[in-house]
Enzyme design. Structure first.
Site, mmCIF file in Angstrom:
data_model
loop_
_atom_site.group_PDB
_atom_site.id
_atom_site.type_symbol
_atom_site.label_atom_id
_atom_site.label_comp_id
_atom_site.label_asym_id
_atom_site.label_seq_id
_atom_site.Cartn_x
_atom_site.Cartn_y
_atom_site.Cartn_z
ATOM 1 N N SER A 170 -54.870 26.494 16.427
ATOM 2 C CA SER A 170 -53.569 26.825 16.794
ATOM 3 C C SER A 170 -53.457 27.967 17.805
ATOM 4 O O SER A 170 -52.824 28.985 17.385
ATOM 5 C CB SER A 170 -52.756 27.027 15.591
ATOM 6 O OG SER A 170 -51.199 27.120 15.853
ATOM 7 N N TYR A 176 -58.470 14.471 8.509
ATOM 8 C CA TYR A 176 -57.643 14.217 9.513
ATOM 9 C C TYR A 176 -57.021 12.884 9.569
ATOM 10 O O TYR A 176 -58.061 12.042 9.485
ATOM 11 C CB TYR A 176 -58.188 14.765 10.872
ATOM 12 C CG TYR A 176 -58.166 16.110 10.876
ATOM 13 C CD1 TYR A 176 -57.707 17.230 10.104
ATOM 14 C CD2 TYR A 176 -58.899 16.612 12.174
ATOM 15 C CE1 TYR A 176 -57.814 18.536 10.411
ATOM 16 C CE2 TYR A 176 -59.042 18.170 12.274
ATOM 17 C CZ TYR A 176 -58.446 18.943 11.584
ATOM 18 O OH TYR A 176 -58.889 20.177 11.747
ATOM 19 N N GLY A 224 -44.627 27.811 26.348
ATOM 20 C CA GLY A 224 -43.339 27.863 27.058
ATOM 21 C C GLY A 224 -42.014 27.114 26.490
ATOM 22 O O GLY A 224 -41.437 26.232 26.934
ATOM 23 N N LEU A 238 -46.234 29.676 22.030
ATOM 24 C CA LEU A 238 -46.657 30.244 22.981
ATOM 25 C C LEU A 238 -47.030 29.390 24.074
ATOM 26 O O LEU A 238 -47.508 29.700 25.171
ATOM 27 C CB LEU A 238 -47.981 30.748 22.484
ATOM 28 C CG LEU A 238 -47.940 31.949 21.504
ATOM 29 C CD1 LEU A 238 -49.399 32.335 21.153
ATOM 30 C CD2 LEU A 238 -47.152 33.064 21.857
ATOM 31 N N GLY A 266 -48.835 26.620 17.424
ATOM 32 C CA GLY A 266 -47.808 25.230 17.113
ATOM 33 C C GLY A 266 -46.954 25.045 18.402
ATOM 34 O O GLY A 266 -45.987 24.601 18.095
#
Length: 324
Positions: free
Chosen positions: A211, A53, A220, A218, A215
């Site tokens: 997730s 990361y 909005g 979901l 991503g």
């Protein structure tokens, strides 16, 4: 905060796991530290990271940020169940990636240095390595456990067969074996329900979905677009493939439930029996605060059934292309 055991272990973890993938590339170190402080204040004790990361090959940028946060003291390290991962390439030379015994040892030592700690609570194999024998892999992990550098071992992105093979090989060695699996899992992507989740339940693994909002799809996304807020290119591409479902989902969340779509998506995962803790990866403090609200949302059977109608899983209606 709500807590549960990680799989069949006695380890207590919060029902939300703080993902750190955005720390560094998307979120400044100062803001990352503030988010981790807030998460800890709210009782989130489960933090997830990975050696790759930060996406600067070999640097472990995100682990360094987390390590400097631990170094501030105040009991931070003792309060956190720390999970990181090994597999991704950390250099251009051979054996600087995947799951050979050499790389597992090298990567563990490097993560410990970056994280400024003497042990990893959960060391996860980021992907399956088809080139390394399971016996070699477990020998390396067992040594780290015996040395006290690793307490528990988990997997990520494994198929059901991989989990079963890993667990059976560990059992033959009289090792504890895998205690968790981190998988892509959300309302829109439910493939793991076919084999991965049943395998995890059979072997007593906790499931840590990554997730959980697909991503942002979901979360909005349609309403945000109306408000002029930009979504990533990847989010928009996913949206266009399933726009009718997203429209039905957002309408149900807002008009029937009166709840934010992101809260409903996280709450749905928390209602799944195999799930230990969805990973929330906030870029901002506001996103963390929003995720915490999902813990208080209870979905009744009627609501769960409607969500299954909108987002049928592998056990639901067959996709049109496969209908007989």
């Amino acid at each position: 905060m709500q807590y549960t055991h990680l799989g069949r272990t006695g380890l207590s973890v919060s029902r939300l796991c703080l993902g750190t993938m955005n720390f560094g590339p998307e979120t400044s170190e100062e803001d990352s530290h503030a988010i981790m402080d807030r998460a800890l204040d709210e009782g989130v004790n489960f933090f997830d990271t990975a050696n790759v990361y930060g996406w600067r090959t070999g640097e472990g940028w995100t682990e360094q940020i987390v390590g400097r946060w631990f170094a501030k003291g105040g009991g931070r390290r003792d309060k956190v169940v720390l999970a990181t991962k090994v597999y991704g390439s950390m250099g251009d030379w051979p054996n600087f990636g995947k799951l050979s015994a050499l790389n597992i040892r090298r990567a563990c030592e490097a993560s410990l240095r970056r994280l400024q700690t003497d042990h990893l609570d959960l060391y996860q194999m980021h992907h399956v390595d088809r080139d390394t024998p399971w016996e070699e892999l477990w020998q390396a992990m067992d040594v780290l456990v015996q040395q006290g550098k690793v307490l528990y071992v988990g997997s990520s992105n494994f198929a059901g067969w991989h989990i079963a093979r890993a667990c059976e090989t560990a059992r033959a060695r009289h090792s504890l074996g895998l205690v968790s699996e981190q998988s892509l899992y959300n309302l829109a992507v439910r493939t793991v329900e076919l084999e991965v989740l049943p395998t995890c339940e059979a072997y007593g693994l906790g499931v840590i979905p990554w997730s959980p909002l697909y991503g942002g799809v979901l979360g909005g996304v349609l309403r945000k677009a109306e408000q002029g807020r930009r979504a990533s290119t990847a989010t928009l591409e996913r949206l266009e493939r399933i726009r009718p479902k997203v429209e039905a989902y957002e309408a149900f969340c807002e008009e029937t439930l009166g709840e934010q779509p992101a809260d409903v998506g996280l709450a749905w995962l928390l209602h799944q029996p195999a799930v230990t803790a969805p990973i929330v990866g906030p870029r901002t403090m506001e996103q963390l605060d929003a995720a915490l609200g999902a813990l208080d949302l209870k979905l009744d059977d009627k609501s769960l059934a409607r969500l299954d109608e909108i987002w049928p899983g592998p056990g639901g209606p067959a996709p049109e292309a496969y209908a007989w």
